[in-house]
Scaffold this active site. Structure first.
Site, PDB file in Angstrom:
ATOM      1  N   LEU B  32       0.819  -1.215   0.000  1.00 15.67           N
ATOM      2  CA  LEU B  32       0.000   0.000   0.000  1.00 15.67           C
ATOM      3  C   LEU B  32       0.849   1.260   0.000  1.00 15.67           C
ATOM      4  O   LEU B  32       0.512   2.253  -0.621  1.00 15.67           O
ATOM      5  CB  LEU B  32      -0.924   0.008   1.220  1.00 15.67           C
ATOM      6  CG  LEU B  32      -2.069  -1.013   1.190  1.00 15.67           C
ATOM      7  CD1 LEU B  32      -2.780  -1.045   2.530  1.00 15.67           C
ATOM      8  CD2 LEU B  32      -3.059  -0.665   0.085  1.00 15.67           C
ATOM      9  N   GLY B  36       7.744   6.723   6.959  1.00 19.96           N
ATOM     10  CA  GLY B  36       9.014   6.929   7.605  1.00 19.96           C
ATOM     11  C   GLY B  36       9.391   5.806   8.561  1.00 19.96           C
ATOM     12  O   GLY B  36      10.560   5.542   8.794  1.00 19.96           O
ATOM     13  N   LYS B  55       1.156  -3.334   8.829  1.00 21.40           N
ATOM     14  CA  LYS B  55       2.334  -2.461   8.818  1.00 21.40           C
ATOM     15  C   LYS B  55       3.524  -3.184   9.444  1.00 21.40           C
ATOM     16  O   LYS B  55       3.433  -3.692  10.564  1.00 21.40           O
ATOM     17  CB  LYS B  55       2.052  -1.168   9.584  1.00 21.40           C
ATOM     18  CG  LYS B  55       3.247  -0.226   9.595  1.00 21.40           C
ATOM     19  CD  LYS B  55       2.866   1.146  10.101  1.00 21.40           C
ATOM     20  CE  LYS B  55       4.042   2.106   9.968  1.00 21.40           C
ATOM     21  NZ  LYS B  55       3.692   3.464  10.348  1.00 21.40           N
ATOM     22  N   ASP B 142       3.540  14.416  13.649  1.00 20.98           N
ATOM     23  CA  ASP B 142       3.927  14.276  12.245  1.00 20.98           C
ATOM     24  C   ASP B 142       2.708  14.402  11.333  1.00 20.98           C
ATOM     25  O   ASP B 142       2.538  13.607  10.401  1.00 20.98           O
ATOM     26  CB  ASP B 142       4.638  12.932  12.022  1.00 20.98           C
ATOM     27  CG  ASP B 142       5.462  12.918  10.736  1.00 20.98           C
ATOM     28  OD1 ASP B 142       5.753  14.019  10.212  1.00 20.98           O
ATOM     29  OD2 ASP B 142       5.808  11.831  10.260  1.00 20.98           O
TER      30      ASP B 142
END
Lengths: 247, 296
Positions: B32, B36, B55, B142
């Site tokens: 996908l 970072g 992830k 972030d």
């Protein structure tokens, strides 16, 4: 965010209690001899190819100098001059090779080298064969040339280990897919769909077989890298440089 | 020893590629995106027969992954992607799974033809999500277009809590974030609080509407991104309220408007009523003219 302390040593980490090859080879322990042999086995090809490619030495001279360098490491205390705080072991070895090449040029015609055959059994014919197969390259930045050949030796060893593991585990198909997709020079590479048709698999199976093989390859490469690094910090920097990530 | 070409060396370097999911309940379907802190894959949950996002963290730090997963898991909010599961891959790397979000990343969404109102309307939703996190002691740190997803029904979700700061943790000395969105105090590695996210939200607003935006919007962005945290909005909700005032045609606090700007704003705000009145007056004038012409 503060730096997080490690609580368990993950794969690829650098256990503080475990000495690297370089550390063992530098020590006075009984394991020093085997460690030096392993170190020589890991580095002689990059040194030989570096002398051939970067210094343009004839094969015979490069063989002699490679033998000299590793015989010195094995029989003398040459490693005591290596300081991991000042440079990577690889850089230090490259500088030693440069020094030998320079001295050899100065001594050319005055001293006939040789006479050390048999102390180390190194397959220079195989290394020459690899040089002929490699893409022709002009001498460049010394570190780049040495690093490339060092990486070729490191990854080549990891691929050999992966092949052996696949054969032992009945995963020959995993290795075959890895070889076809990641190792062969085909350009463009075969698609996952083509590989799936060829081997009677689904694309998802190809994807997952490749993922397994790459992960195993990475593990083998990291283990070798850990052994060959001069320090914890050097290992971390090498992993980041090679794989673009922290170990 | 196996000889490897330069091309093979290049292939074998870099990121380790798709993860080996053998031994897990997931089967890999595709990639996908890469952030970072790791790479996100589309996978099939073989037990629940559904697609989820998985992830894999690059940073092999035992506390990092549980930290990110824990942060996302504790923030149950429509604007935050829920976490389902976490574990360790056979190669030792850590992963977690989360809801698979269909939609576009904000940077790609914004590249399309969007009206000013559509662009501005994204930010209050982000503000509400950030405010929820702040109320639970979490600062994202972030916020940027790459970490925001816009769903097919206009829902806005905040992603990637990998460098989030949880209340009680000390961030001093460590710089995390993205240049252009990161607050100055964050870039210096100093103490940060919720106002660092307010700065990022202001930078996002400026990025979304551009430099040619109306003066009140530029003033809002300027106040949200003030170098001194004390000069910014006190919180994300205050910024959200200010943007709602702008969208509602009300006067915003960050901008001292000139008389003509006030007239223009009121005219825009009451445009329908003004049009009705104008139409009524026009009809009256026409009728008067017609009656004055009458039969000779």
């Amino acid at each position: 965010m503060p730096p997080h302390p490690r609580t368990t040593p993950p794969t690829g980490a650098f256990p503080a209690t475990r000495l690297t090859l370089v550390q063992r080879a530098s020590s006075a322990s009984p394991n020093r001899g085997p460690a030096l042999q392993s170190l020589a086995a890991a580095y002689w090809r990059p040194v030989y190819k570096y002398l051939r490619l970067q210094h343009r030495l004839p094969a015979e001279s490069a063989e002699d100098l490679t033998q000299d360098l590793f015989v010195d490491l094995l029989t003398k205390d040459a490693l005591v001059r290596f300081d991991p705080a000042r440079a990577r072991f690889r850089t230090w070895l490259r500088v030693q090779s440069d020094g030998l090449a320079s001295h050899a040029r100065e001594a050319a015609g005055r001293v006939k080298r040789g006479g050390r055959e048999g102390i180390l059994s190194l397959d220079f014919d195989d290394a020459e064969s690899e040089l002929r197969r490699a893409e022709p390259a002009a001498p460049g930045d010394p570190d780049d040339v040495f690093d490339r050949e060092w990486l070729r030796a490191l990854f080549g060893g990891a691929v050999d280990a992966l092949r052996a593991a696949c054969e032992a585990d009945g995963r020959a198909l995993h290795f075959e897919l890895f070889r076809r997709y990641d190792l062969e020079p085909a350009d463009p590479r075969p698609t996952y769909a083509a590989l799936a048709r060829e081997h009677g698999l689904t694309e998802a199976q190809v994807l997952n077989h490749l993922a397994w093989a790459r992960a195993r390859f990475r593990r083998e490469a990291l283990q070798r890298l850990r052994e060959l690094s001069g320090s914890d910090e050097e290992y971390r920097q090498e992993v980041k440089r090679l794989f673009g990530e922290a170990p | 020893m196996t000889f490897l070409s330069d091309a093979a060396l290049s292939r074998l370097r870099g990121a380790p590629g798709p993860p080996d999911l053998s031994g897990t309940r997931y089967e890999l379907l595709g990639t996908l995106g890469r952030g970072g802190m790791g790479t996100v894959y589309r996978v099939q949950d073989k037990e629940l027969q559904r697609e989820v996002a998985l992830k894999v963290l690059d940073v092999d730090d035992d506390e990092r992954l549980p930290g990110e997963a824990r942060v996302a898991a504790r923030l149950e909010h429509p604007g935050i992607v829920p976490v389902h599961d976490l574990g360790r891959l056979p190669d030792g790397r850590l992963y977690f799974t989360m809801k698979l979000v269909r939609g576009e990343r904000l940077d790609r969404w914004a590249a399309g033809a969007r009206t000013l109102s559509e662009r501005v309307a994204v930010v209050p939703r982000l503000c509400e999500t950030a405010a929820f996190a702040h109320a639970h002691g979490v600062v994202h740190r972030d916020l940027k277009p790459e970490n925001v997803m816009v769903g097919p029904f206009g829902e806005v979700l905040v992603m990637d809590w990998g460098v989030a700061l949880v209340s009680g943790e000390q961030a001093a000395g460590t710089v995390a974030g993205t240049q252009g969105f990161m607050a100055p105090e964050q870039a210096r590695g100093g103490d940060t609080d919720a106002r660092a996210d307010v700065h990022a939200l202001g930078a996002l607003l400026r990025w979304l509407v551009g430099d040619a935006a109306p003066a009140p919007l530029r003033a809002i962005a300027a106040r949200a991104t003030a170098p001194d945290p004390a000069d910014r909005y006190a919180g994300a909700l205050e910024l959200s309220a200010e943007l709602s005032r702008f969208l509602g045609g009300e006067r915003v606090q960050a901008h001292r408007e000139a008389p003509w700007e006030r007239v223009a704003r009121l005219a825009a705000r009451h445009r329908t009523a003004l049009l009705l009145v104008a139409g009524y007056l026009l009809v009256r004038v026409v009728l008067m003219l017609l009656s004055n012409r009458g039969p000779a």
